[in-house]
Design a protein around this motif. Sequence first.
Motif, PDB file in Angstrom:
ATOM      1  N   TRP A  36       0.854  -1.184   0.000  1.00  0.00           N
ATOM      2  CA  TRP A  36       0.000   0.000   0.000  1.00  0.00           C
ATOM      3  C   TRP A  36       0.892   1.236   0.000  1.00  0.00           C
ATOM      4  N   PHE A  37       0.567   2.172  -0.875  1.00  0.00           N
ATOM      5  CA  PHE A  37       1.318   3.407  -1.012  1.00  0.00           C
ATOM      6  C   PHE A  37       0.334   4.570  -0.928  1.00  0.00           C
ATOM      7  N   ARG A  38       0.850   5.732  -0.655  1.00  0.00           N
ATOM      8  CA  ARG A  38      -0.021   6.903  -0.644  1.00  0.00           C
ATOM      9  C   ARG A  38       0.721   8.106  -1.180  1.00  0.00           C
ATOM     10  N   GLN A  39      -0.059   9.017  -1.717  1.00  0.00           N
ATOM     11  CA  GLN A  39       0.511  10.257  -2.221  1.00  0.00           C
ATOM     12  C   GLN A  39      -0.418  11.396  -1.864  1.00  0.00           C
ATOM     13  N   ALA A  40       0.104  12.308  -1.094  1.00  0.00           N
ATOM     14  CA  ALA A  40      -0.636  13.506  -0.718  1.00  0.00           C
ATOM     15  C   ALA A  40      -0.310  14.624  -1.699  1.00  0.00           C
ATOM     16  N   PRO A  41      -1.184  15.599  -1.834  1.00  0.00           N
ATOM     17  CA  PRO A  41      -0.931  16.696  -2.771  1.00  0.00           C
ATOM     18  C   PRO A  41       0.395  17.382  -2.484  1.00  0.00           C
ATOM     19  N   GLY A  42       1.189  17.540  -3.521  1.00  0.00           N
ATOM     20  CA  GLY A  42       2.462  18.220  -3.380  1.00  0.00           C
ATOM     21  C   GLY A  42       3.564  17.397  -2.748  1.00  0.00           C
ATOM     22  N   LYS A  43       3.282  16.137  -2.473  1.00  0.00           N
ATOM     23  CA  LYS A  43       4.291  15.283  -1.847  1.00  0.00           C
ATOM     24  C   LYS A  43       4.589  14.087  -2.726  1.00  0.00           C
ATOM     25  N   GLU A  44       5.721  13.479  -2.472  1.00  0.00           N
ATOM     26  CA  GLU A  44       6.082  12.279  -3.210  1.00  0.00           C
ATOM     27  C   GLU A  44       5.299  11.076  -2.685  1.00  0.00           C
ATOM     28  N   ARG A  45       5.154  10.099  -3.549  1.00  0.00           N
ATOM     29  CA  ARG A  45       4.515   8.865  -3.134  1.00  0.00           C
ATOM     30  C   ARG A  45       5.390   8.156  -2.095  1.00  0.00           C
ATOM     31  N   GLU A  46       4.757   7.585  -1.104  1.00  0.00           N
ATOM     32  CA  GLU A  46       5.496   6.879  -0.068  1.00  0.00           C
ATOM     33  C   GLU A  46       4.840   5.533   0.223  1.00  0.00           C
ATOM     34  N   VAL A  47       5.656   4.611   0.637  1.00  0.00           N
ATOM     35  CA  VAL A  47       5.129   3.309   1.008  1.00  0.00           C
ATOM     36  C   VAL A  47       4.523   3.403   2.389  1.00  0.00           C
ATOM     37  N   VAL A  48       3.374   2.763   2.551  1.00  0.00           N
ATOM     38  CA  VAL A  48       2.680   2.746   3.839  1.00  0.00           C
ATOM     39  C   VAL A  48       2.875   1.402   4.513  1.00  0.00           C
ATOM     40  N   SER A  49       2.611   0.337   3.767  1.00  0.00           N
ATOM     41  CA  SER A  49       2.701  -1.001   4.333  1.00  0.00           C
ATOM     42  C   SER A  49       2.843  -2.002   3.203  1.00  0.00           C
ATOM     43  N   CYS A  50       3.290  -3.195   3.563  1.00  0.00           N
ATOM     44  CA  CYS A  50       3.510  -4.233   2.557  1.00  0.00           C
ATOM     45  C   CYS A  50       3.388  -5.597   3.214  1.00  0.00           C
ATOM     46  N   ILE A  51       2.934  -6.557   2.442  1.00  0.00           N
ATOM     47  CA  ILE A  51       2.908  -7.933   2.910  1.00  0.00           C
ATOM     48  C   ILE A  51       3.456  -8.811   1.792  1.00  0.00           C
ATOM     49  N   SER A  52       4.336  -9.725   2.127  1.00  0.00           N
ATOM     50  CA  SER A  52       4.955 -10.586   1.134  1.00  0.00           C
ATOM     51  C   SER A  52       4.701 -12.048   1.457  1.00  0.00           C
ATOM     52  N   ARG A  53       4.143 -12.749   0.477  1.00  0.00           N
ATOM     53  CA  ARG A  53       4.002 -14.195   0.612  1.00  0.00           C
ATOM     54  C   ARG A  53       5.262 -14.906   0.134  1.00  0.00           C
ATOM     55  N   PHE A  54       6.183 -14.164  -0.469  1.00  0.00           N
ATOM     56  CA  PHE A  54       7.448 -14.758  -0.903  1.00  0.00           C
ATOM     57  C   PHE A  54       8.290 -15.131   0.305  1.00  0.00           C
ATOM     58  N   ASP A  55       8.394 -14.200   1.247  1.00  0.00           N
ATOM     59  CA  ASP A  55       9.254 -14.471   2.396  1.00  0.00           C
ATOM     60  C   ASP A  55       8.549 -14.289   3.729  1.00  0.00           C
ATOM     61  N   GLY A  56       7.218 -14.082   3.691  1.00  0.00           N
ATOM     62  CA  GLY A  56       6.455 -13.972   4.928  1.00  0.00           C
ATOM     63  C   GLY A  56       6.642 -12.683   5.684  1.00  0.00           C
ATOM     64  N   SER A  57       7.200 -11.681   5.038  1.00  0.00           N
ATOM     65  CA  SER A  57       7.493 -10.433   5.742  1.00  0.00           C
ATOM     66  C   SER A  57       6.357  -9.437   5.620  1.00  0.00           C
ATOM     67  N   THR A  58       6.317  -8.526   6.553  1.00  0.00           N
ATOM     68  CA  THR A  58       5.446  -7.365   6.482  1.00  0.00           C
ATOM     69  C   THR A  58       6.287  -6.134   6.779  1.00  0.00           C
ATOM     70  N   TYR A  59       5.774  -5.011   6.348  1.00  0.00           N
ATOM     71  CA  TYR A  59       6.490  -3.753   6.551  1.00  0.00           C
ATOM     72  C   TYR A  59       5.477  -2.654   6.855  1.00  0.00           C
ATOM     73  N   TYR A  60       5.841  -1.796   7.766  1.00  0.00           N
ATOM     74  CA  TYR A  60       5.039  -0.609   8.067  1.00  0.00           C
ATOM     75  C   TYR A  60       5.947   0.606   8.116  1.00  0.00           C
ATOM     76  N   ALA A  61       5.500   1.668   7.523  1.00  0.00           N
ATOM     77  CA  ALA A  61       6.218   2.923   7.670  1.00  0.00           C
ATOM     78  C   ALA A  61       6.139   3.362   9.136  1.00  0.00           C
ATOM     79  N   GLY A 106      10.591  -9.464  -1.323  1.00  0.00           N
ATOM     80  CA  GLY A 106      10.093  -9.113   0.002  1.00  0.00           C
ATOM     81  C   GLY A 106       9.464  -7.744   0.008  1.00  0.00           C
ATOM     82  N   CYS A 107       9.460  -7.138   1.149  1.00  0.00           N
ATOM     83  CA  CYS A 107       8.909  -5.809   1.336  1.00  0.00           C
ATOM     84  C   CYS A 107      10.032  -4.829   1.640  1.00  0.00           C
ATOM     85  N   TYR A 108       9.869  -3.616   1.137  1.00  0.00           N
ATOM     86  CA  TYR A 108      10.901  -2.612   1.289  1.00  0.00           C
ATOM     87  C   TYR A 108      10.273  -1.274   1.642  1.00  0.00           C
TER      88      TYR A 108
END
Length: 127
Positions: A36-61, A106-108
């Motif tokens: 999941w990514f998000r982009q606010a007006p005037g800002k760059e897109r950023e990663v919010v969260s991720c889930i990977s079934r490849f390696d079982g990892s999750t990521y949160y900003a 994975g997730c980054y």
Amino acid sequence: DVQLQASGGGLVQAGGSLRLSCAASGFTFDDYAIGWFRQAPGKEREVVSCISRFDGSTYYADSVQGRFTISSDNSKNTVYLQMNSLKPEDTAVYYCAVDVRGSGYGCYSTSYGMDYWGKGTQVTVSS
């Protein structure tokens, strides 16, 4: 064709909750990384969260750690983002994206490996 459909956005007051859904099709929902990514007006897109079934990892900003939870329902080919304790600074267009080939595996903290993107869903948090 790989397709992602994000939904669940809306207008909510600060402190409220929303659950975003990312419905996926066109690939086997066994091995993937969905972010999941998000982009606010005037800002760059950023990663919010991720889930990977490849390696079982999750990521949160750091900005959402402890407030947002990512999960998947393989029976529905859907990944969810439960967003609690929403803040005005969470206001943005939220997108989901998928790595289906294991490009990233994975997730980054970036969009590295994401092959396909869905259209966004607007989340607006009022103060």
